[in-house]
Design an enzyme around this catalytic site. Structure first.
Site, PDB file in Angstrom:
ATOM      1  N   ASP A   1       3.015 -10.442   5.872  1.00 49.36           N
ATOM      2  CA  ASP A   1       1.671  -9.941   4.902  1.00 49.36           C
ATOM      3  C   ASP A   1       1.545  -8.489   5.202  1.00 49.36           C
ATOM      4  OD1 ASP A   1      -0.979  -9.200   4.652  1.00 49.36           O
ATOM      5  OD2 ASP A   1      -1.760 -10.331   6.092  1.00 49.36           O
ATOM      6  N   MET A   2       1.926  -7.802   3.773  1.00 50.50           N
ATOM      7  CA  MET A   2       1.874  -6.420   3.679  1.00 50.50           C
ATOM      8  C   MET A   2       0.830  -5.836   4.010  1.00 50.50           C
ATOM      9  SD  MET A   2       5.025  -6.059   2.926  1.00 50.50           S
ATOM     10  CE  MET A   2       5.717  -7.456   3.530  1.00 50.50           C
TER      11      MET A   2
ATOM     12  N   HIS B   1       2.647  -7.122  -4.629  1.00 50.29           N
ATOM     13  CA  HIS B   1       1.939  -8.146  -4.105  1.00 50.29           C
ATOM     14  C   HIS B   1       0.325  -7.816  -3.988  1.00 50.29           C
ATOM     15  CE1 HIS B   1       1.931  -4.741  -0.888  1.00 50.29           C
ATOM     16  NE2 HIS B   1       0.631  -5.195  -0.839  1.00 50.29           N
TER      17      HIS B   1
ATOM     18  N   TYR C   1     -11.454  -4.850  -7.234  1.00 52.28           N
ATOM     19  CA  TYR C   1      -9.953  -4.690  -7.854  1.00 52.28           C
ATOM     20  C   TYR C   1      -9.803  -3.337  -8.645  1.00 52.28           C
ATOM     21  CZ  TYR C   1      -5.953  -6.826 -10.072  1.00 52.28           C
ATOM     22  OH  TYR C   1      -4.577  -7.085 -10.674  1.00 52.28           O
TER      23      TYR C   1
ATOM     24  N   THR D   1      -9.370  -0.441  -6.134  1.00 54.95           N
ATOM     25  CA  THR D   1      -8.002  -0.105  -5.578  1.00 54.95           C
ATOM     26  C   THR D   1      -7.042   0.344  -6.799  1.00 54.95           C
ATOM     27  OG1 THR D   1      -7.788  -2.533  -5.388  1.00 54.95           O
ATOM     28  CG2 THR D   1      -8.300  -1.396  -3.390  1.00 54.95           C
ATOM     29  N   LYS D   2      -7.147  -0.521  -7.664  1.00 58.07           N
ATOM     30  CA  LYS D   2      -6.007  -0.199  -8.778  1.00 58.07           C
ATOM     31  C   LYS D   2      -6.281   1.354  -9.408  1.00 58.07           C
ATOM     32  CE  LYS D   2      -3.744  -3.733  -8.671  1.00 58.07           C
ATOM     33  NZ  LYS D   2      -2.492  -4.162  -8.218  1.00 58.07           N
TER      34      LYS D   2
ATOM     35  N   THR E   1      -0.968 -16.009 -14.258  1.00 59.71           N
ATOM     36  CA  THR E   1      -0.334 -16.042 -12.670  1.00 59.71           C
ATOM     37  C   THR E   1      -1.609 -16.715 -12.037  1.00 59.71           C
ATOM     38  OG1 THR E   1      -1.711 -14.163 -12.064  1.00 59.71           O
ATOM     39  CG2 THR E   1       0.568 -13.987 -12.999  1.00 59.71           C
TER      40      THR E   1
END
Ligand SMILES: *[C@@H]1O[C@H](CO)[C@@H](O)[C@H](O)[C@H]1NC(C)=O
Ligand SMILES: *[C@@H]1O[C@H](CO)[C@@H](O)[C@H](O)[C@H]1NC(C)=O
Ligand SMILES: *[C@@H]1O[C@H](CO)[C@@H](O)[C@H](O)[C@H]1NC(C)=O
Length: 309
Positions: A90-91, A119, A189, A192-193, A226
């Site tokens: 788990d990264m 990930h 999302y 963080t992006k 995905t």
């Protein structure tokens, strides 16, 4: 033709050239290349693993689901990978990031040509399976999001930089259109992006200043077919009715961009590049557009409960 005519013709030629331009890509350059790709149990990461395998690279893949990784590694070997190894982990956990780069160090003699950090976890889905479309102030969920999808990227990159430096290697960061254009229902999302774009765009310049020849490619990825959009749809019961691009084609565009040491990759070009550029010129127009795309949502906001009652 007058001066104006020539100017317009030149601008059009530049535009067409830009649209048709594909970076020089020599598949042979990937034969024997030492590669780490994270998030390979499905989606774009899985497809990148297969492409690198076909090019004859030596690849370490990671994901949480060990059963899936075993199958992906077996297929990579069939496709021609010189080496295919998995690290189940788990990264979001520091020790799993360390174990991944340590494995690369041992297997690849302290050198690495590519680190592709791909990930992603849909942290906004809470442990009990519920989720809030609107930002609801849940700092535990935000902490998980930042840990899994931001800190882990920086941790992996920092651990791998000395290995990449030895080969003049490349760091490839899976960003998103949500890292260039903020739309509704993507607070976690987009946060963080955008942050990844800021961090790695700054780091790119710092490395250049220090004569460290490691390229950084930030990938601006649109809607791809995905598990992430599937999970979103399952949780919330709707999704933007837009065509989804193929994960295999997307994976190839990312690999080419990384090999060509491009600053950014836009995929699919039409949506991602055009939308990004236009939205920075006409932000309010784009905001009204993205707010309008979604069906009317009548969910009551938690933050503003008092006002709603
Ligand atoms: C799910 O968990 C959140 C906290 O993470 C809580 O606020 C919410 O009420 C829970 N929902 C249900 C249906 O249990
Ligand atoms: C890496 O790039 C530097 C220039 O930044 C060059 O001097 C050096 O020879 C290159 N090293 C390798 C291993 O390619
Ligand atoms: C950096 O490394 C790449 C890959 O080895 C090489 O093609 C490029 O010329 C190097 N850049 C500089 C400034 O030397």
């Amino acid at each position: 033709m007058g001066k104006l005519g020539w100017t317009v013709a030149l601008l059009l030629a530049v535009l067409v050239g830009y649209i048709w331009y594909k970076p020089a890509f020599d598949p042979e350059s990937l034969r024997g290349a030492r590669v780490v790709v994270t998030g390979c149990s499905s989606g774009i990461g899985e497809q990148m693993a297969y492409h690198y395998a076909r090019f004859g690279a030596r690849v370490i893949i990671t994901a949480r689901r060990e059963g899936r990784l075993k199958k992906v590694v077996a297929k990579m070997k069939d496709l021609g990978a010189q080496e295919a190894i998995y690290v189940a982990g788990d990264m979001g956990k520091a020790e799993d990031c360390e174990r991944t780069i340590q494995t690369a160090k041992e297997k690849f003699g302290g050198k690495l040509d590519y680190l592709v950090i791909n990930h992603a976890s849909l942290s906004s889905i809470k442990k009990n399976g519920t989720a809030s479309l609107f930002w609801d102030g849940d700092m535990d969920v935000m902490h998980a999001e930042v840990t899994n999808n931001y800190y882990s990227y920086i941790r992996l990159a920092s651990l791998a930089l000395p290995l990449l430096h030895k080969t003049n290697g490349s760091l490839v960061i899976l960003g998103s259109m949500s890292g260039k254009i903020a739309s509704v229902f993507s607070t976690f999302y987009a946060g963080t992006k955008f942050a990844l774009d800021g961090f790695f765009s700054s780091l790119r310049q710092e490395l250049a200043m220090q004569d460290v020849n490691v390229s950084i490619t930030y990938c601006v990825i649109g809607l791809v077919d995905t598990e992430i959009p599937d999970k979103f749809e399952k949780t919330f019961g709707f999704l933007m009715d837009l065509p989804r691009a193929s994960p295999a084609d997307c994976a190839m565009a990312i690999i080419r961009g990384g090999a060509a040491r491009q600053r950014e990759v836009y995929y699919p070009w039409k949506e991602a590049w055009l939308a990004t550029k236009l939205s920075s010129i006409f932000p309010q127009f784009f905001e009204s557009l993205t707010m309008g795309i979604y069906p009317k949502i009548h969910e009551k906001s938690i933050l503003f409960k008092e006002n709603n009652n």
